[in-house]
Design a protein around this motif. Structure first.
Motif, PDB file in Angstrom:
ATOM      1  N   TYR A  45      44.955  33.665  80.241  1.00  0.00           N
ATOM      2  CA  TYR A  45      46.145  33.931  79.432  1.00  0.00           C
ATOM      3  C   TYR A  45      47.167  32.841  79.672  1.00  0.00           C
ATOM      4  CZ  TYR A  45      50.758  36.081  78.560  1.00  0.00           C
ATOM      5  OH  TYR A  45      52.046  36.333  78.165  1.00  0.00           O
ATOM      6  N   GLN A  46      47.614  32.199  78.597  1.00  0.00           N
ATOM      7  CA  GLN A  46      48.633  31.160  78.671  1.00  0.00           C
ATOM      8  C   GLN A  46      49.960  31.729  78.187  1.00  0.00           C
ATOM      9  OE1 GLN A  46      47.871  27.713  76.252  1.00  0.00           O
ATOM     10  NE2 GLN A  46      49.817  26.728  76.759  1.00  0.00           N
ATOM     11  N   THR A  53      45.564  54.045  79.026  1.00  0.00           N
ATOM     12  CA  THR A  53      45.965  52.999  79.968  1.00  0.00           C
ATOM     13  C   THR A  53      46.514  51.802  79.208  1.00  0.00           C
ATOM     14  OG1 THR A  53      44.206  53.671  81.499  1.00  0.00           O
ATOM     15  CG2 THR A  53      45.200  51.506  81.856  1.00  0.00           C
ATOM     16  N   ALA A  54      47.666  51.327  79.632  1.00  0.00           N
ATOM     17  CA  ALA A  54      48.215  50.100  79.051  1.00  0.00           C
ATOM     18  C   ALA A  54      47.685  48.901  79.818  1.00  0.00           C
ATOM     19  CB  ALA A  54      49.738  50.123  79.091  1.00  0.00           C
ATOM     20  N   TRP A  55      47.407  47.827  79.098  1.00  0.00           N
ATOM     21  CA  TRP A  55      46.843  46.638  79.727  1.00  0.00           C
ATOM     22  C   TRP A  55      47.768  45.432  79.514  1.00  0.00           C
ATOM     23  CZ3 TRP A  55      46.446  43.397  75.673  1.00  0.00           C
ATOM     24  CH2 TRP A  55      46.146  43.952  74.417  1.00  0.00           C
ATOM     25  N   SER A  56      47.732  44.510  80.458  1.00  0.00           N
ATOM     26  CA  SER A  56      48.501  43.267  80.363  1.00  0.00           C
ATOM     27  C   SER A  56      47.652  42.198  79.679  1.00  0.00           C
ATOM     28  CB  SER A  56      48.895  42.788  81.753  1.00  0.00           C
ATOM     29  OG  SER A  56      47.734  42.361  82.468  1.00  0.00           O
ATOM     30  N   TYR A  57      48.255  41.081  79.350  1.00  0.00           N
ATOM     31  CA  TYR A  57      47.488  40.012  78.718  1.00  0.00           C
ATOM     32  C   TYR A  57      46.575  39.305  79.711  1.00  0.00           C
ATOM     33  CZ  TYR A  57      49.273  40.273  73.971  1.00  0.00           C
ATOM     34  OH  TYR A  57      49.537  40.677  72.687  1.00  0.00           O
ATOM     35  N   ALA A  76      55.007  37.505  77.944  1.00  0.00           N
ATOM     36  CA  ALA A  76      55.263  37.505  79.395  1.00  0.00           C
ATOM     37  C   ALA A  76      54.345  38.526  80.073  1.00  0.00           C
ATOM     38  CB  ALA A  76      56.735  37.765  79.687  1.00  0.00           C
ATOM     39  N   ASP A  77      54.911  39.501  80.791  1.00  0.00           N
ATOM     40  CA  ASP A  77      54.098  40.505  81.480  1.00  0.00           C
ATOM     41  C   ASP A  77      54.032  41.826  80.709  1.00  0.00           C
ATOM     42  OD1 ASP A  77      53.610  38.785  83.666  1.00  0.00           O
ATOM     43  OD2 ASP A  77      55.553  39.301  84.537  1.00  0.00           O
ATOM     44  N   GLY A  78      54.378  41.794  79.440  1.00  0.00           N
ATOM     45  CA  GLY A  78      54.359  43.012  78.637  1.00  0.00           C
ATOM     46  C   GLY A  78      52.974  43.615  78.536  1.00  0.00           C
ATOM     47  N   LYS A  79      52.935  44.921  78.328  1.00  0.00           N
ATOM     48  CA  LYS A  79      51.659  45.635  78.253  1.00  0.00           C
ATOM     49  C   LYS A  79      51.510  46.346  76.911  1.00  0.00           C
ATOM     50  CE  LYS A  79      50.834  46.406  83.179  1.00  0.00           C
ATOM     51  NZ  LYS A  79      50.455  47.424  84.205  1.00  0.00           N
ATOM     52  N   VAL A  80      50.248  46.629  76.570  1.00  0.00           N
ATOM     53  CA  VAL A  80      49.904  47.268  75.297  1.00  0.00           C
ATOM     54  C   VAL A  80      48.963  48.431  75.577  1.00  0.00           C
ATOM     55  CG1 VAL A  80      48.806  46.961  73.041  1.00  0.00           C
ATOM     56  CG2 VAL A  80      50.098  45.068  74.079  1.00  0.00           C
ATOM     57  N   ALA A  81      49.262  49.593  75.013  1.00  0.00           N
ATOM     58  CA  ALA A  81      48.384  50.767  75.151  1.00  0.00           C
ATOM     59  C   ALA A  81      47.580  50.921  73.864  1.00  0.00           C
ATOM     60  CB  ALA A  81      49.203  52.018  75.441  1.00  0.00           C
ATOM     61  N   SER A  82      46.741  49.950  73.585  1.00  0.00           N
ATOM     62  CA  SER A  82      46.037  49.923  72.299  1.00  0.00           C
ATOM     63  C   SER A  82      44.966  50.998  72.210  1.00  0.00           C
ATOM     64  CB  SER A  82      45.397  48.546  72.082  1.00  0.00           C
ATOM     65  OG  SER A  82      44.286  48.358  72.940  1.00  0.00           O
ATOM     66  N   ALA A  83      44.539  51.244  70.980  1.00  0.00           N
ATOM     67  CA  ALA A  83      43.417  52.136  70.697  1.00  0.00           C
ATOM     68  C   ALA A  83      42.659  51.556  69.514  1.00  0.00           C
ATOM     69  CB  ALA A  83      43.904  53.547  70.377  1.00  0.00           C
ATOM     70  N   THR A  84      41.402  51.909  69.387  1.00  0.00           N
ATOM     71  CA  THR A  84      40.628  51.410  68.253  1.00  0.00           C
ATOM     72  C   THR A  84      40.991  52.163  66.980  1.00  0.00           C
ATOM     73  OG1 THR A  84      38.802  52.960  68.585  1.00  0.00           O
ATOM     74  CG2 THR A  84      38.689  50.845  69.762  1.00  0.00           C
ATOM     75  N   ARG A 135      56.876  42.186  74.936  1.00  0.00           N
ATOM     76  CA  ARG A 135      57.464  41.755  76.213  1.00  0.00           C
ATOM     77  C   ARG A 135      58.470  42.779  76.723  1.00  0.00           C
ATOM     78  NH1 ARG A 135      59.024  37.118  74.643  1.00  0.00           N
ATOM     79  NH2 ARG A 135      61.199  37.605  74.170  1.00  0.00           N
ATOM     80  N   ARG A 136      59.173  43.423  75.801  1.00  0.00           N
ATOM     81  CA  ARG A 136      60.196  44.403  76.182  1.00  0.00           C
ATOM     82  C   ARG A 136      59.657  45.834  76.299  1.00  0.00           C
ATOM     83  NH1 ARG A 136      63.244  45.087  72.432  1.00  0.00           N
ATOM     84  NH2 ARG A 136      62.525  43.631  70.830  1.00  0.00           N
ATOM     85  N   GLY A 137      58.336  45.993  76.155  1.00  0.00           N
ATOM     86  CA  GLY A 137      57.723  47.285  76.454  1.00  0.00           C
ATOM     87  C   GLY A 137      57.562  48.237  75.300  1.00  0.00           C
ATOM     88  N   VAL A 138      57.721  47.770  74.066  1.00  0.00           N
ATOM     89  CA  VAL A 138      57.632  48.675  72.915  1.00  0.00           C
ATOM     90  C   VAL A 138      56.255  49.325  72.806  1.00  0.00           C
ATOM     91  CG1 VAL A 138      57.665  48.773  70.395  1.00  0.00           C
ATOM     92  CG2 VAL A 138      59.441  47.524  71.608  1.00  0.00           C
ATOM     93  N   LEU A 139      55.197  48.595  73.161  1.00  0.00           N
ATOM     94  CA  LEU A 139      53.842  49.137  73.037  1.00  0.00           C
ATOM     95  C   LEU A 139      53.301  49.667  74.354  1.00  0.00           C
ATOM     96  CD1 LEU A 139      52.190  46.471  70.682  1.00  0.00           C
ATOM     97  CD2 LEU A 139      53.530  48.496  70.090  1.00  0.00           C
ATOM     98  N   ASP A 140      54.132  49.676  75.372  1.00  0.00           N
ATOM     99  CA  ASP A 140      53.716  50.153  76.698  1.00  0.00           C
ATOM    100  C   ASP A 140      54.007  51.647  76.809  1.00  0.00           C
ATOM    101  OD1 ASP A 140      52.943  50.419  79.312  1.00  0.00           O
ATOM    102  OD2 ASP A 140      54.538  49.165  80.162  1.00  0.00           O
ATOM    103  N   VAL A 141      53.293  52.434  76.001  1.00  0.00           N
ATOM    104  CA  VAL A 141      53.489  53.886  75.986  1.00  0.00           C
ATOM    105  C   VAL A 141      52.133  54.590  76.113  1.00  0.00           C
ATOM    106  CG1 VAL A 141      55.720  54.033  74.827  1.00  0.00           C
ATOM    107  CG2 VAL A 141      53.658  53.720  73.452  1.00  0.00           C
TER     108      VAL A 141
END
Length: 286
Positions: free
Chosen positions: A221-222, A200-204, A164-172, A254-260
């Motif tokens: 994004y589908q 920065t967290a990003w959306s799909y 959905a609109d969940g975000k991810v604060a990924s790193a390499t 989707r529930r924000g676990v990676l949006d940190v």
């Protein structure tokens, strides 16, 4: 000071060894371990000590830890077995009198309702109970995890997910490995739990935009429902259990676990973390 890196034949562990060497640690002060030491031959040629270490074999762990001061415990990959395997390493580290243990955990492991969290939570609790001076490094999602999605999008122009609109604060991996090397070589952060992520967290939708920039073609994004996602994974050949597991990861996102998002990793490495576009570009080039 001797530093042992577990799973050094893996992608993250190998990069940590490289980062330690880049920080000036002498090859003879590093012990790179793996179940198959043949995969560490190139490190041995560079003067790095190598040793066999199997998380499921306590004797191999005890032997590898002989004379070691600091340990990086890279979380295992055998889901359902990891808590017990990690406990073996913790027990051996305590017996060996290890002065500092760094563990690669998962984002929000202590509180998240996430398919990946329970084994990490159990490991964090075991480390605390052991009394070993430790740092919990909760690594966010690797940017490289999305290389396959972007590669497929070169043909399909679509990145499909059920976040959905969940975000991810990924790193390499390279940024995270550099941060872990800092933790292993410094006397700081003992007793701390660090959420290591991008600033920065990003959306799909933003992932699709980054893929568009990297590929030079429009990618969208589908959004899928969980049911649609499971069905698509099963039609691609995954069994029901694996499909549900993968969709469960998207449910957590989707529930924000990676949006940190935060700057803990950037402060460790002394620079901004690698951007999503640059990380994807490097991953595809590799």
């Amino acid at each position: 000071m001797t530093i042992l890196v577990t799973a050094a034949s893996g992608q993250l562990g190998r990069l940590v060894v490289d980062a330690l060497l880049d920080r000036g640690v002498a090859p003879a002060d590093i012990v790179a371990t793996a179940r198959d030491t043949a995969k560490l031959a190139d490190l041995a040629e560079r003067g790095v000590h190598t040793a066999r270490l199997d998380y499921s074999e306590p004797a191999s762990i005890a032997a590898a830890l002989d004379g070691v001061d600091r340990v990086l415990l890279v979380s295992g990959s055998e889901f359902g077995e990891r808590a017990a395997q990690h406990q073996n390493v913790i027990d051996a580290a305590k017996a060996a009198g290890v002065a500092k243990l760094v563990y690669t955990s998962a984002p929000q492991a202590a509180t998240a309702d996430f398919v990946l969290a329970p084994e990490h939570r159990a490991t964090e609790e075991a480390i605390a109970a052991s009394g070993i001076p430790a740092v919990i490094a909760r690594d966010n999602w690797y940017t490289e995890n999305y290389a396959a999605d972007v590669s497929r999008a070169a043909d399909t122009s679509v990145i499909a997910a059920s976040v959905a609109d969940g975000k991810v604060a990924s790193a390499t991996r390279a940024d995270l490995a550099e941060g872990l090397a800092v933790l292993l070589t410094s006397d700081d952060h003992v007793g701390q739990v660090l959420e290591l992520a991008g600033e920065t967290a990003w959306s799909y939708d933003e992932l699709a935009a980054a893929a568009s920039e990297v590929l030079g073609r429009e990618v969208r994004y589908q959004q899928l429902t969980t049911e649609e996602h499971v069905a698509a994974l099963e039609s691609a050949g995954l069994d029901a259990g694996t499909a549900g597991f993968v969709a469960g990861i998207d449910d957590g996102i989707r529930r924000g676990v990676l949006d940190v998002p935060n700057d803990a990793l950037a402060r460790l490495i002394g620079r901004p973390t690698t951007s999503l576009v640059d990380g994807l570009r490097a991953a595809l080039a590799a």
